[in-house]
Design a protein around this motif. Structure first.
Motif, short mmCIF file in Angstrom:
data_model
loop_
_atom_site.label_atom_id
_atom_site.label_comp_id
_atom_site.label_asym_id
_atom_site.label_seq_id
_atom_site.Cartn_x
_atom_site.Cartn_y
_atom_site.Cartn_z
N ALA A 262 -8.08 0.24 0.50
CA ALA A 262 -6.75 -0.20 0.92
C ALA A 262 -6.14 -1.16 -0.08
CB ALA A 262 -6.84 -0.88 2.30
N THR A 263 -6.96 -2.08 -0.61
CA THR A 263 -6.46 -3.01 -1.62
C THR A 263 -6.08 -2.27 -2.89
OG1 THR A 263 -7.88 -4.75 -0.71
CG2 THR A 263 -7.01 -5.10 -2.92
N PHE A 264 -6.88 -1.29 -3.27
CA PHE A 264 -6.59 -0.48 -4.44
C PHE A 264 -5.24 0.24 -4.28
CE2 PHE A 264 -6.93 3.75 -6.48
CZ PHE A 264 -7.17 3.38 -7.78
N MET A 265 -5.01 0.81 -3.11
CA MET A 265 -3.76 1.52 -2.87
C MET A 265 -2.57 0.56 -2.84
SD MET A 265 -5.21 4.20 -0.02
CE MET A 265 -3.64 5.01 0.26
N ALA A 266 -2.77 -0.60 -2.24
CA ALA A 266 -1.70 -1.60 -2.23
C ALA A 266 -1.38 -2.09 -3.63
CB ALA A 266 -2.11 -2.77 -1.34
N MET A 267 -2.41 -2.24 -4.47
CA MET A 267 -2.19 -2.62 -5.86
C MET A 267 -1.38 -1.56 -6.59
SD MET A 267 -5.11 -3.35 -8.79
CE MET A 267 -5.81 -1.72 -8.56
N ALA A 268 -1.70 -0.30 -6.36
CA ALA A 268 -0.94 0.78 -6.99
C ALA A 268 0.53 0.72 -6.56
CB ALA A 268 -1.56 2.13 -6.62
N GLU A 269 0.76 0.48 -5.30
CA GLU A 269 2.14 0.38 -4.80
C GLU A 269 2.87 -0.81 -5.43
OE1 GLU A 269 1.23 0.33 -0.62
OE2 GLU A 269 1.92 2.40 -0.38
N SER A 270 2.15 -1.91 -5.61
CA SER A 270 2.76 -3.07 -6.23
C SER A 270 3.14 -2.79 -7.68
CB SER A 270 1.81 -4.27 -6.18
OG SER A 270 1.65 -4.73 -4.86
N LEU A 271 2.28 -2.06 -8.38
CA LEU A 271 2.60 -1.70 -9.76
C LEU A 271 3.83 -0.80 -9.83
CD1 LEU A 271 -1.01 -1.14 -11.12
CD2 LEU A 271 0.63 -2.87 -11.91
N LEU A 272 3.91 0.16 -8.92
CA LEU A 272 5.09 1.02 -8.89
C LEU A 272 6.34 0.21 -8.58
CD1 LEU A 272 3.53 4.02 -6.95
CD2 LEU A 272 4.23 4.02 -9.36
N LYS A 273 6.23 -0.70 -7.65
CA LYS A 273 7.37 -1.54 -7.29
C LYS A 273 7.80 -2.40 -8.47
CE LYS A 273 8.87 -4.92 -3.82
NZ LYS A 273 8.44 -5.72 -2.62
N ALA A 274 6.83 -2.81 -9.31
CA ALA A 274 7.13 -3.63 -10.49
C ALA A 274 7.67 -2.80 -11.65
CB ALA A 274 5.87 -4.38 -10.93
N GLY A 275 7.74 -1.49 -11.47
CA GLY A 275 8.30 -0.63 -12.51
C GLY A 275 7.29 0.00 -13.45
#
Length: 401
Positions: A262-275
């Motif tokens: 779950a943390t890994f997936m949330a990190m991926a989403e954060s990276l996408l959100k950051a561009g």
């Protein structure tokens, strides 16, 4: 790390806590869970895996398991050798393996790799630990040789890995400020640029989630550039150096530790959100033979829900690292075959546009990092003579269902 760096909330569907004791990180999530029994460490993919990279399981436990398995191992194999079609001929997706340049000196092993797989990943010779020299210069002799072999045999090359928390070359440690950022940019640009048009994809960031399942790792890169920023910048630089390469993030224990997933997936989403131009996620799938049935399937389904490309990036199934020492070798080999089959079936069930590749972390048992750690382990699909094992038959059979 920047105080403004933050992860998105964890997915509510992941309710169970992780099984592993963590290492420290300054990037805490709000959800916490009780400490559970530690599980097996990930591979460093180096020639000499370090106990310091473990996850809390004492090395003596693995040694004891090895003696137990050796004691119950058959003295000779009575069954006739299996005859199977090449792995790559059965799979509806690319099939890969890792390789070290000196392994290509063995013509039989090189022929096995070319016959069975369609993609090669340098096991460790595209990491900083090999490329970056003490004076800050670069060496590419080994990865160049692997790239040439791949090209000569019509195989894809996968780049592994650009940024890894564990590495901190002296040439970078002595820099700070703008000089550090410039050197970081120069390295990523040089490595990706060298293999532009040859490497189809890269693990840009590797193993950034800590073993506690809830935090991100502290590293030289996060300390100097910021937790999210050092990753975002790496993706931006890699994409600029080769716009056609598919860019992945990669981690281990995503099957056994749902909180870490779950943390890994949330990190991926954060990276996408950051561009960040993040295009895919990789689950290493280094698992013990006693992993619970369904754990691999659950991980693949979760990762696919991101909508990105997904790869099984480093699969092997260890007998030695199975916790139940009372299990016979025969029982563990059956469980091993069942896990390889589950992984094949779960991966094939994904939409075809999300399947990038299924990579085994070696083909012959004798070439495995796990065997370098414990000689009685047999974690791969082919024996020491390059003959397919029941696990290979199970993997292929699952793809025919």
């Amino acid at each position: 790390m920047s105080n403004n760096d933050s992860l998105l909330p964890l997915r509510e569907k992941v309710a169970r806590e992780g099984r592993m004791r963590g290492v420290g990180s300054s990037f805490d999530l709000s959800r916490q869970s009780p400490t559970r029994r530690a599980v097996t460490p990930h591979p460093s993919a180096s020639l000499t895996p370090s106990p310091a990279r473990g996850e809390g399981v004492h090395r003596r436990a693995f040694v004891g398991a090895g003696f137990a398995l050796a004691a119950c191992a058959p003295k000779a194999r009575g069954q006739a050798p299996l005859s199977l079609p090449p792995l790559k001929s059965v799979a509806p997706f690319p099939v890969g393996t890792c390789i070290q340049a000196d392994q290509l000196d063995d013509p039989n092993f090189a022929a096995l790799v070319a016959a069975q797989t369609s993609q090669m990943t340098p096991e460790w010779e595209l990491k900083m630990e090999y490329i970056v020299q003490a004076d800050g210069s670069y060496r590419f002799d080994a990865p160049d040789r692997i790239a040439a072999f791949a090209a000569d045999h019509g195989m894809r090359l996968f780049g592994h890995t650009l940024v890894w928390y564990y590495e901190k070359p002296d040439a970078f440690v002595r820099l700070d400020g703008a000089a550090f950022r410039d050197a970081y940019a120069a390295y990523i640009s040089a490595v990706v640029g060298r293999y532009k048009g040859r490497a189809v994809a890269w693990d840009v960031v590797n193993e950034q989630v800590a073993d506690d399942g809830h935090t991100l790792r502290d590293s030289l890169w996060s300390q100097r550039l910021g937790q999210i920023e050092h990753m975002r910048l790496a993706y931006e630089l890699a994409h600029a150096a080769d716009p056609d390469a598919v860019l992945f993030i990669n981690d281990y224990s995503l099957e056994a530790n749902p909180a870490k997933r779950a943390t890994f997936m949330a990190m991926a989403e954060s990276l996408l959100k950051a561009g960040a131009p993040l295009m895919g996620v990789g689950t290493q799938t280094h698992v013990p033979a006693d992993l619970a049935p369904g754990a691999i399937t659950a991980a693949i389904k979760d990762l696919a829900s991101l909508g990105l490309k997904v790869r099984i990036s480093e699969m092997d199934v260890s007998l030695v690292r199975a916790a139940g020492l009372v299990n016979s070798r025969a029982d563990l080999e059956k469980r091993q075959a069942a896990l390889f089959a589950e992984a094949a079936e779960a991966y094939a069930a994904m939409p075809s546009h999300q399947r990038f590749d299924f990579t085994f972390w070696g083909l012959e048992d004798s070439q495995s990092w796990l065997v370098r750690e414990n000689a009685v382990d047999t974690p791969l699909l082919f024996d020491n003579s390059g003959r397919p094992k029941p696990a290979a038959a199970a993997w292929e059979a699952a793809l025919r269902r």
